[in-house]
Enzyme design. Structure first.
Site, PDB file in Angstrom:
ATOM      1  CB  ALA A  12      -0.907   0.002   1.220  1.00 38.19           C
ATOM      2  CB  CYS A  13       0.049   4.773  -0.793  1.00 34.76           C
ATOM      3  SG  CYS A  13      -0.285   4.762  -2.551  1.00 34.76           S
ATOM      4  N   PRO A  14       2.640   4.559   1.123  1.00 34.67           N
ATOM      5  CG  PRO A  14       4.296   5.949   2.105  1.00 34.67           C
ATOM      6  CD  PRO A  14       3.137   5.016   2.439  1.00 34.67           C
ATOM      7  CB  CYS A  41      -3.466   4.738  -3.149  1.00 34.67           C
ATOM      8  SG  CYS A  41      -2.554   6.166  -2.554  1.00 34.67           S
TER       9      CYS A  41
END
Length: 75
Positions: A12-14, A41
């Site tokens: 997942a981000c970042p 994202c």
């Protein structure tokens, strides 16, 4: 020109963006980085960052909810 792959599936981000930024510093002009992403994202942030850096970017949806962001280093 060389081609490199960065597997960011499940991240997942970042994290995908940070890994892409780091990897791009290791590449030579003309090299291509294929970033495998399955997080929406990151799908937005990685190509946006690469374009702002002046690189050539293509996006391919390889499966439902899975993409390859293809970045050619130009500078």
């Amino acid at each position: 020109m060389a081609e490199f792959t960065l597997d960011c599936m499940g991240e997942a981000c970042p994290v995908p963006l940070m890994r892409t930024e780091k990897k791009m510093t290791e590449l030579n002009v003309g090299d291509v980085l294929v970033v495998a992403i399955d997080h929406s994202c990151a799908m937005k942030n990685v190509p946006e960052w690469a374009r702002k850096q002046g690189h050539n970017v293509e996006i391919e949806e390889v499966d439902d909810g899975e993409w390859e962001v293809i970045i050619e280093k130009v500078k």
